[in-house]
Design a protein around this motif. Sequence first.
Motif, PDB file in Angstrom:
ATOM      1  N   ALA A  33       0.864  -1.177   0.000  1.00 40.55           N
ATOM      2  CA  ALA A  33       0.000   0.000   0.000  1.00 40.55           C
ATOM      3  C   ALA A  33       0.900   1.225   0.000  1.00 40.55           C
ATOM      4  O   ALA A  33       2.007   1.193   0.540  1.00 40.55           O
ATOM      5  CB  ALA A  33      -0.905   0.014   1.226  1.00 40.55           C
ATOM      6  N   VAL A  34       0.412   2.295  -0.625  1.00 37.06           N
ATOM      7  CA  VAL A  34       1.196   3.526  -0.705  1.00 37.06           C
ATOM      8  C   VAL A  34       0.345   4.703  -0.253  1.00 37.06           C
ATOM      9  O   VAL A  34      -0.818   4.826  -0.649  1.00 37.06           O
ATOM     10  CB  VAL A  34       1.700   3.785  -2.144  1.00 37.06           C
ATOM     11  CG1 VAL A  34       2.468   5.090  -2.217  1.00 37.06           C
ATOM     12  CG2 VAL A  34       2.565   2.637  -2.623  1.00 37.06           C
ATOM     13  N   ALA A  39      -2.442  10.423   2.238  1.00 44.96           N
ATOM     14  CA  ALA A  39      -3.627   9.883   1.562  1.00 44.96           C
ATOM     15  C   ALA A  39      -3.237   8.627   0.781  1.00 44.96           C
ATOM     16  O   ALA A  39      -2.239   8.617   0.052  1.00 44.96           O
ATOM     17  CB  ALA A  39      -4.220  10.907   0.618  1.00 44.96           C
ATOM     18  N   VAL A  40      -4.026   7.574   0.945  1.00 46.09           N
ATOM     19  CA  VAL A  40      -3.763   6.325   0.228  1.00 46.09           C
ATOM     20  C   VAL A  40      -3.935   6.551  -1.270  1.00 46.09           C
ATOM     21  O   VAL A  40      -4.892   7.191  -1.712  1.00 46.09           O
ATOM     22  CB  VAL A  40      -4.713   5.207   0.719  1.00 46.09           C
ATOM     23  CG1 VAL A  40      -4.561   3.950  -0.121  1.00 46.09           C
ATOM     24  CG2 VAL A  40      -4.451   4.898   2.177  1.00 46.09           C
ATOM     25  N   VAL A  41      -2.985   6.016  -2.038  1.00 46.32           N
ATOM     26  CA  VAL A  41      -3.056   6.091  -3.496  1.00 46.32           C
ATOM     27  C   VAL A  41      -3.455   4.706  -4.007  1.00 46.32           C
ATOM     28  O   VAL A  41      -2.714   3.742  -3.815  1.00 46.32           O
ATOM     29  CB  VAL A  41      -1.692   6.497  -4.107  1.00 46.32           C
ATOM     30  CG1 VAL A  41      -1.774   6.556  -5.623  1.00 46.32           C
ATOM     31  CG2 VAL A  41      -1.223   7.820  -3.532  1.00 46.32           C
ATOM     32  N   VAL A  51       4.822  12.337  -7.688  1.00 47.48           N
ATOM     33  CA  VAL A  51       5.242  12.794  -6.360  1.00 47.48           C
ATOM     34  C   VAL A  51       5.672  14.255  -6.483  1.00 47.48           C
ATOM     35  O   VAL A  51       6.561  14.574  -7.285  1.00 47.48           O
ATOM     36  CB  VAL A  51       6.402  11.929  -5.829  1.00 47.48           C
ATOM     37  CG1 VAL A  51       6.878  12.433  -4.475  1.00 47.48           C
ATOM     38  CG2 VAL A  51       5.989  10.460  -5.754  1.00 47.48           C
ATOM     39  N   PRO A  52       5.064  15.150  -5.703  1.00 47.24           N
ATOM     40  CA  PRO A  52       5.445  16.563  -5.786  1.00 47.24           C
ATOM     41  C   PRO A  52       6.735  16.844  -5.011  1.00 47.24           C
ATOM     42  O   PRO A  52       7.130  16.065  -4.126  1.00 47.24           O
ATOM     43  CB  PRO A  52       4.260  17.276  -5.127  1.00 47.24           C
ATOM     44  CG  PRO A  52       3.750  16.296  -4.134  1.00 47.24           C
ATOM     45  CD  PRO A  52       3.956  14.933  -4.766  1.00 47.24           C
ATOM     46  N   ASP A  53       7.379  17.944  -5.338  1.00 49.93           N
ATOM     47  CA  ASP A  53       8.543  18.372  -4.576  1.00 49.93           C
ATOM     48  C   ASP A  53       8.125  18.544  -3.120  1.00 49.93           C
ATOM     49  O   ASP A  53       7.098  19.161  -2.828  1.00 49.93           O
ATOM     50  CB  ASP A  53       9.074  19.686  -5.141  1.00 49.93           C
ATOM     51  CG  ASP A  53      10.405  20.083  -4.529  1.00 49.93           C
ATOM     52  OD1 ASP A  53      11.204  19.185  -4.194  1.00 49.93           O
ATOM     53  OD2 ASP A  53      10.653  21.291  -4.382  1.00 49.93           O
ATOM     54  N   GLY A  54       8.869  17.959  -2.214  1.00 53.04           N
ATOM     55  CA  GLY A  54       8.547  18.022  -0.797  1.00 53.04           C
ATOM     56  C   GLY A  54       7.514  16.997  -0.365  1.00 53.04           C
ATOM     57  O   GLY A  54       7.104  16.980   0.800  1.00 53.04           O
ATOM     58  N   GLY A  55       7.096  16.124  -1.277  1.00 47.99           N
ATOM     59  CA  GLY A  55       6.090  15.113  -0.959  1.00 47.99           C
ATOM     60  C   GLY A  55       6.598  14.089   0.042  1.00 47.99           C
ATOM     61  O   GLY A  55       7.809  13.863   0.176  1.00 47.99           O
TER      62      GLY A  55
END
Length: 66
Positions: A33-34, A39-41, A51-55
């Motif tokens: 799971a990710v 928030a679960v994707v 994935v955003p910068d700082g994610g």
Amino acid sequence: MKAQVNGTARDLADGTSVAAVVSLVGAPASGVAVALDGAVVPRALWDKTIVPDGGVVEVLTAVQGG
């Protein structure tokens, strides 16, 4: 860009997908799971979710035991 992956700061290429991060950490093909920024994707969206910068990414694997 910078991101947190399982609590470790990582340099990732711009446009890195959740699927690429799962591969990067060597997670198994099933039982994974990710979460991205808490928030679960859904697995069906891993390739499309960037994935955003700082994610903050958490890759979790199921563990069996008793």
